[in-house]
Design a protein around this motif. Structure first.
Motif, PDB file in Angstrom:
ATOM      1  N   ILE A  10       0.864  -1.185   0.000  1.00 26.67           N
ATOM      2  CA  ILE A  10       0.000   0.000   0.000  1.00 26.67           C
ATOM      3  C   ILE A  10       0.899   1.233   0.000  1.00 26.67           C
ATOM      4  CG2 ILE A  10      -0.216   0.148   2.537  1.00 26.67           C
ATOM      5  CD1 ILE A  10      -3.230   0.810   2.086  1.00 26.67           C
ATOM      6  N   GLY A  11       0.523   2.256  -0.738  1.00 30.75           N
ATOM      7  CA  GLY A  11       1.347   3.465  -0.850  1.00 30.75           C
ATOM      8  C   GLY A  11       1.036   4.463   0.253  1.00 30.75           C
ATOM      9  N   GLY A  12       1.994   5.314   0.563  1.00 28.27           N
ATOM     10  CA  GLY A  12       1.831   6.304   1.629  1.00 28.27           C
ATOM     11  C   GLY A  12       1.123   7.565   1.151  1.00 28.27           C
ATOM     12  N   ASN A  13       0.434   8.225   2.087  1.00 23.32           N
ATOM     13  CA  ASN A  13      -0.266   9.477   1.771  1.00 23.32           C
ATOM     14  C   ASN A  13       0.731  10.612   1.586  1.00 23.32           C
ATOM     15  OD1 ASN A  13      -2.686   8.165   2.010  1.00 23.32           O
ATOM     16  ND2 ASN A  13      -3.121   8.888   4.075  1.00 23.32           N
ATOM     17  N   ARG A  14       0.417  11.472   0.618  1.00 25.85           N
ATOM     18  CA  ARG A  14       1.306  12.615   0.355  1.00 25.85           C
ATOM     19  C   ARG A  14       0.976  13.738   1.324  1.00 25.85           C
ATOM     20  NH1 ARG A  14       1.132  13.845  -5.897  1.00 25.85           N
ATOM     21  NH2 ARG A  14      -0.987  13.094  -5.706  1.00 25.85           N
ATOM     22  N   ASN A  15       1.422  13.585   2.557  1.00 25.95           N
ATOM     23  CA  ASN A  15       1.259  14.633   3.548  1.00 25.95           C
ATOM     24  C   ASN A  15       2.492  14.598   4.445  1.00 25.95           C
ATOM     25  OD1 ASN A  15       0.504  16.147   5.900  1.00 25.95           O
ATOM     26  ND2 ASN A  15      -1.603  16.016   5.203  1.00 25.95           N
ATOM     27  N   PRO A  16       3.216  15.718   4.577  1.00 25.36           N
ATOM     28  CA  PRO A  16       4.478  15.696   5.326  1.00 25.36           C
ATOM     29  C   PRO A  16       4.330  15.242   6.783  1.00 25.36           C
ATOM     30  CG  PRO A  16       4.279  17.726   4.061  1.00 25.36           C
ATOM     31  CD  PRO A  16       2.965  17.021   3.948  1.00 25.36           C
ATOM     32  N   ALA A  17       3.111  15.317   7.334  1.00 25.83           N
ATOM     33  CA  ALA A  17       2.922  14.936   8.738  1.00 25.83           C
ATOM     34  C   ALA A  17       2.449  13.503   8.892  1.00 25.83           C
ATOM     35  CB  ALA A  17       1.911  15.884   9.391  1.00 25.83           C
ATOM     36  N   ALA A  18       2.272  12.792   7.766  1.00 26.46           N
ATOM     37  CA  ALA A  18       1.569  11.507   7.812  1.00 26.46           C
ATOM     38  C   ALA A  18       2.461  10.302   8.077  1.00 26.46           C
ATOM     39  CB  ALA A  18       0.790  11.292   6.516  1.00 26.46           C
ATOM     40  N   GLY A  32       0.415   7.075   7.209  1.00 28.54           N
ATOM     41  CA  GLY A  32      -0.951   7.124   6.708  1.00 28.54           C
ATOM     42  C   GLY A  32      -1.000   6.561   5.298  1.00 28.54           C
ATOM     43  N   ALA A  33      -1.972   5.671   5.059  1.00 27.94           N
ATOM     44  CA  ALA A  33      -2.164   5.075   3.730  1.00 27.94           C
ATOM     45  C   ALA A  33      -3.663   5.092   3.467  1.00 27.94           C
ATOM     46  CB  ALA A  33      -1.611   3.654   3.705  1.00 27.94           C
ATOM     47  N   ASP A  34      -4.124   6.049   2.650  1.00 28.87           N
ATOM     48  CA  ASP A  34      -5.549   6.263   2.441  1.00 28.87           C
ATOM     49  C   ASP A  34      -6.177   6.553   3.817  1.00 28.87           C
ATOM     50  OD1 ASP A  34      -7.602   6.290   0.254  1.00 28.87           O
ATOM     51  OD2 ASP A  34      -8.561   4.852   1.570  1.00 28.87           O
ATOM     52  N   ASN A  35      -7.237   5.828   4.212  1.00 24.83           N
ATOM     53  CA  ASN A  35      -7.814   6.112   5.529  1.00 24.83           C
ATOM     54  C   ASN A  35      -7.365   5.090   6.578  1.00 24.83           C
ATOM     55  OD1 ASN A  35      -9.264   4.023   4.496  1.00 24.83           O
ATOM     56  ND2 ASN A  35     -11.265   4.755   5.137  1.00 24.83           N
ATOM     57  N   HIS A  57     -10.122   5.155  10.946  1.00 24.41           N
ATOM     58  CA  HIS A  57     -10.500   6.455  10.388  1.00 24.41           C
ATOM     59  C   HIS A  57     -11.434   6.262   9.196  1.00 24.41           C
ATOM     60  CE1 HIS A  57      -8.045   9.112  12.829  1.00 24.41           C
ATOM     61  NE2 HIS A  57      -7.041   8.268  12.715  1.00 24.41           N
ATOM     62  N   SER A  58     -12.326   7.222   9.007  1.00 27.65           N
ATOM     63  CA  SER A  58     -13.263   7.127   7.885  1.00 27.65           C
ATOM     64  C   SER A  58     -12.858   8.047   6.736  1.00 27.65           C
ATOM     65  CB  SER A  58     -14.673   7.471   8.358  1.00 27.65           C
ATOM     66  OG  SER A  58     -14.698   8.769   8.904  1.00 27.65           O
ATOM     67  N   ASP A  59     -11.730   8.745   6.869  1.00 30.17           N
ATOM     68  CA  ASP A  59     -11.235   9.606   5.798  1.00 30.17           C
ATOM     69  C   ASP A  59      -9.708   9.587   5.817  1.00 30.17           C
ATOM     70  OD1 ASP A  59     -11.244  11.379   3.673  1.00 30.17           O
ATOM     71  OD2 ASP A  59     -12.792  12.670   4.537  1.00 30.17           O
ATOM     72  N   VAL A  60      -9.103  10.293   4.878  1.00 26.04           N
ATOM     73  CA  VAL A  60      -7.647  10.228   4.691  1.00 26.04           C
ATOM     74  C   VAL A  60      -6.899  10.607   5.968  1.00 26.04           C
ATOM     75  CG1 VAL A  60      -5.719  11.178   3.365  1.00 26.04           C
ATOM     76  CG2 VAL A  60      -7.898  10.739   2.259  1.00 26.04           C
ATOM     77  N   VAL A  61      -5.886   9.796   6.315  1.00 27.71           N
ATOM     78  CA  VAL A  61      -5.055  10.063   7.496  1.00 27.71           C
ATOM     79  C   VAL A  61      -4.001  11.108   7.126  1.00 27.71           C
ATOM     80  CG1 VAL A  61      -3.430   9.057   9.149  1.00 27.71           C
ATOM     81  CG2 VAL A  61      -5.454   7.762   8.436  1.00 27.71           C
ATOM     82  N   SER A  79      -3.024   9.510  15.907  1.00 28.71           N
ATOM     83  CA  SER A  79      -3.291   9.756  14.477  1.00 28.71           C
ATOM     84  C   SER A  79      -4.430  10.746  14.318  1.00 28.71           C
ATOM     85  CB  SER A  79      -3.622   8.444  13.752  1.00 28.71           C
ATOM     86  OG  SER A  79      -4.819   7.887  14.265  1.00 28.71           O
ATOM     87  N   GLY A  80      -4.319  11.602  13.306  1.00 26.91           N
ATOM     88  CA  GLY A  80      -5.368  12.576  13.009  1.00 26.91           C
ATOM     89  C   GLY A  80      -5.709  12.498  11.535  1.00 26.91           C
ATOM     90  N   ALA A  81      -6.991  12.726  11.202  1.00 21.22           N
ATOM     91  CA  ALA A  81      -7.411  12.518   9.816  1.00 21.22           C
ATOM     92  C   ALA A  81      -8.389  13.582   9.351  1.00 21.22           C
ATOM     93  CB  ALA A  81      -8.033  11.129   9.675  1.00 21.22           C
ATOM     94  N   ALA A  82      -8.729  13.475   8.073  1.00 18.34           N
ATOM     95  CA  ALA A  82      -9.692  14.406   7.481  1.00 18.34           C
ATOM     96  C   ALA A  82     -11.106  14.166   8.013  1.00 18.34           C
ATOM     97  CB  ALA A  82      -9.662  14.270   5.961  1.00 18.34           C
TER      98      ALA A  82
END
Length: 796
Positions: A10-18, A32-35, A57-61, A79-82
């Motif tokens: 699974i690929g990682g989320n493009r967020n510097p804090a993730a 974070g990988a998707d949600n 989580h129900s949205d992107v992490v 962890s915090g998410a959208a």
């Protein structure tokens, strides 16, 4: 029946804090990988890859941070998410699993950042509601019980979104908090009692602030604090927090001649503030130049008795900085990543699209970074060679995985999806054992890809939103690598060495590798650049020789497959495809809302010509196609709730044999043939049912029905289970169920659901059983909406 996960990608989320690498406890890296949150052990010598995926989580992490427990036996992850929620996870001792212990929804917007402080129970979160919240972790001595309480909410004024937060201990009574984000200023807050108050605003950056981090300058208890700030203005600034009325000695770094005109304009204004017991000043210390694009992360590390700074940037580089001992000027001592001038295009030939995350390992002798393609890169420092060398890391899709297909002999797995890439996974076999890795990225495309199937062991077809299908052949370079590392039989020798996408082109073109001595120079002797060779069209032979799975740099640039054919005819996005069991025919369908477009087109694989006329029966999109094991029948199912069986006639042409316009009460999404002697097939639908049908003479009878807990989105049968029907189905909620039915009692199915923690977090798009592996436990591959590819082993 036992179902064991063998491999997850699974690929990682493009967020510097993730992402964060645990400095205590398990030394695991969570990202974070998707949600979901994926857990990986980068220093695992067996290269086992991802060890756990946490659902909740129900949205992107967006933000992942380990809480510094200071204990080897206790791991706490925040962890915090959208979805606006903050979640607390507790690690299980001696295993990579985590349990969700607390969910807090105090923020009114997506959480963007989490900051913790070693030796303190206080942590901070920032969110897109323009609020930073200060929390306290409430726990007992060994972290068996964990809870949080909210201490303070700080509304940022003037309102902006916090993209970077850092906490540090100022003195025995006070903490300092730095906040930056969608403005060019940095706000400094100091705690009096438990409440933070705005004490200074640092100016100087000309873009959004992306990273902040505090550190003590040295081990001395009384040493100054240093704050690093990195921005989208391409610069890193260092700030000194000094105790006392007197200002620190002016930094000589400002006189660095490399700053040129900039040096004169840099302000050294002192910002003064006080804690309950002392007075402090913040002064500008140094400007670090070297990155050519936005900077996403910057983090300190005391390493080898030196203070070092790690930064990552959109310019595809990762830099390690340290102060020159004699002059005090900060210089870049190491630069890793894609440093060459040849960046390639952002699609196939390779720009990684920047490094979004950079992390130090717990011992400081490894660094990792995450790029645009969702893949991690890892470098380790070798003291004997005094250099950083790249190591094998993990890769994965960053959007929904729509289709997958095993090679005909089951040697490798091809996956494709909405991140516009096709990836090849196989098993690296070596003396120490075996592990799964991505070995090739045959197709990097400009459209979302929807389906894939193999024609033979060295050729596949994929269908995309661009209304056509493309055929790819395995190049010699990939064939030789798979032979050497995965013990897969090499293809015939008369193949192109590799492929590339020409500048401004869309199709992969075959190219031959050249020896080091043959590599042509750019331009000719007359200096005429019109004849210059495109550097992306040349691949040196040594580049295609691997003794380990390829790194992301090679996957993105040198391991494409040449495209040999295009199949035209459909008017809309390709929705389904199947290749006949003998590999001689390709059946395809496209999205449709009328009977004219809901046709099935057939192509022969020798001349790649369409066999006319197309097959008409459906009135809406055909969602799945499959040929029977003997190619006698073709099964199609669609959104119009009907299944259709087409029979092969004398001339090899398929014609309508049976159709059931009311096969299911809702649309049918999956179809599969069994391996039984009497033609038997399964259909799966949104009406939460899997149905078993059998063809006898001219009639098709419903033999059994299996009720599922949710809409069934995929179904597959084991092609080698002759004595009984062994099948697997997946639902839109991510549930995976494996079952079997005896031939004499098709209405009595025994099923086992895969444990929720190892199942996908979102809908399952396709399931494929691995062929040719009867003796060593059956395996099946699963493609999911949560951007994961999973391989399970089925025992019993």
């Amino acid at each position: 029946m036992g179902i064991i996960p063998e491999f997850v990608s699974i690929g990682g989320n493009r967020n510097p804090a993730a992402a964060d690498w645990d400095q205590d406890g398990g030394r695991l890296l969570a990202f974070g990988a998707d949600n979901c949150i994926a857990v990986w052990e980068p220093e695992d010598e067996k290269l086992g890859g991802i060890t756990a995926i946490l659902h909740g989580h129900s949205d992107v992490v967006n933000a992942v941070k380990y809480f510094p427990t200071g204990s080897v036996n206790a791991t706490v992850l925040l962890s915090g998410a959208a979805d606006h929620s903050l979640r607390l996870w507790k690690g299980r001792r001696f295993e990579s699993g985590f349990d969700l212990v607390k969910t807090v929804t105090e923020h009114k917007g997506p959480i963007t950042r989490i900051a913790t402080l070693s030796g303190s129970d206080v942590f901070a979160t920032g969110a897109s509601d323009g609020v930073v919240k200060i929390w306290k972790l409430v726990h007992d001595a060994d972290f068996t019980t964990v809870d949080v309480e909210l201490i303070q909410s700080i509304s940022l004024t003037p309102r902006y979104f916090p993209l970077a937060i850092a906490l540090a201990k100022l003195d025995e009574t006070s903490l300092v908090l730095a906040v930056g984000g969608t403005r060019s200023t940095i706000q400094i807050f100091v705690s009096l009692d438990t409440q933070f108050q705005l004490s200074a605003t640092l100016t100087g950056h000309e873009g959004w602030i992306r990273a902040l981090d505090f550190t003590k300058e040295s081990d001395d208890e009384n040493s100054d604090l240093l704050l690093v700030s990195a921005s989208q203005d391409k610069y890193i600034r260092l700030w000194r927090v000094h105790q006392g009325e007197e200002l620190p000695a002016a930094s000589s770094a400002l006189a660095d001649p490399a700053l040129g005109v900039l040096g004169k304009s840099l302000s050294n204004k002192a910002h003064r503030f006080a804690s309950a017991t002392s007075k402090y000043s913040v002064t500008f210390e140094a400007l670090l130049l070297g990155h050519e694009d936005w900077i996403y992360t910057a983090s300190w590390r005391h390493r080898a008795r030196k203070l070092q700074l790690l930064s990552t940037s959109e310019d595809n580089s990762l830099a390690i900085w340290e102060a020159d001992p004699s002059s005090g000027v900060w210089v870049c001592s190491t630069r890793l990543g894609e440093i060459s001038g040849q960046k390639g295009s952002t699609s196939a030939t390779g720009s990684a699209g920047g490094f979004w995350i950079g992390l130090w390992s717990p011992d400081g002798d490894s660094v990792v970074s995450l790029g645009r393609t969702g893949s991690w890169r890892r470098w380790t420092y070798s003291p004997t060679q005094d250099m950083w060398t790249q190591q094998v890391a993990i890769t994965g899709h960053v959007r929904e995985v729509k289709g997958l297909s095993w090679s005909r002999d089951g040697a490798y797995l091809l996956t494709t999806g909405s991140d516009q890439t096709t990836r090849l996974f196989s098993e690296w076999k070596r003396e120490q054992g075996s592990s799964w890795h991505e070995f090739s990225r045959p197709q990097i495309h400009g459209y979302d890809l929807n389906c894939i199937d193999t024609v033979n062991n060295v050729q596949f077809v994929s269908g995309a939103d661009e209304k056509l299908l493309r055929v790819f052949d395995e190049p010699k370079g990939v064939s030789e690598m798979l032979n050497k590392l995965c013990e897969i039989e090499a293809a015939s020798a008369d193949r192109p060495d590799a492929a590339n996408i020409p500048v401004l082109g869309l199709s992969n073109k075959a190219i031959q590798a050249v020896d080091e001595s043959e590599a042509p120079e750019n331009g000719d002797d007359d200096g005429d650049d019109r004849e210059a060779v495109d550097p992306a069209s040349i691949v040196k032979r040594s580049t295609l020789e691997f003794d380990h799975p390829p790194f992301e740099d090679h996957l993105a640039r040198h391991l494409l497959w040449p495209e040999t054919e295009k199949l035209y005819g459909h008017g809309y996005e390709i929705s389904a495809m199947a290749v006949s069991s003998d590999g001689s025919l390709v059946a395809t369908a496209c999205r449709a809302s009328s009977i004219d477009h809901a046709v099935i087109r057939l192509y022969d694989t020798k001349e790649w010509l369409e066999i006319k006329p197309p097959l008409k029966a459906h009135s809406l999109t055909v969602t799945a196609l499959q040929f029977s094991p003997d190619d006698e029948y073709l099964l199609s199912v669609g959104r119009d709730r009907q299944w259709v069986v087409w029979k092969k006639s004398e001339g090899g042409v398929y014609a309508l044999k049976n159709a059931n316009p009311k096969g299911h009460a809702r649309m049918i999404l999956g179809a599969a043939w069994t391996a039984l002697a009497q033609p038997t097939f399964l259909t799966a639908g949104r009406d939460k049912n899997v149905k078993i049908w059998q063809i006898s003479d001219d009639d098709v009878q419903l033999k059994g029905s299996i009720a599922a807990g949710a809409a069934v989105t995929a179904v597959a049968c084991d092609p080698e289970a002759k004595g009984a029907v062994r099948f697997a189905y997946g639902t839109e909620g991510g549930e995976l169920v494996v079952g079997s039915v005896a031939v004499e009692a098709l209405d009595k199915a025994a099923t086992v659901a895969v444990a929720k923690e190892v199942s996908p977090a979102k809908g399952i798009n396709q399931i494929v059983w691995r062929p040719g592996r009867s003796g060593e436990g059956k395996q099946l591959a699963v493609a999911s909406e949560d951007s994961s590819v999973r391989i399970f082993k089925v025992e019993g």
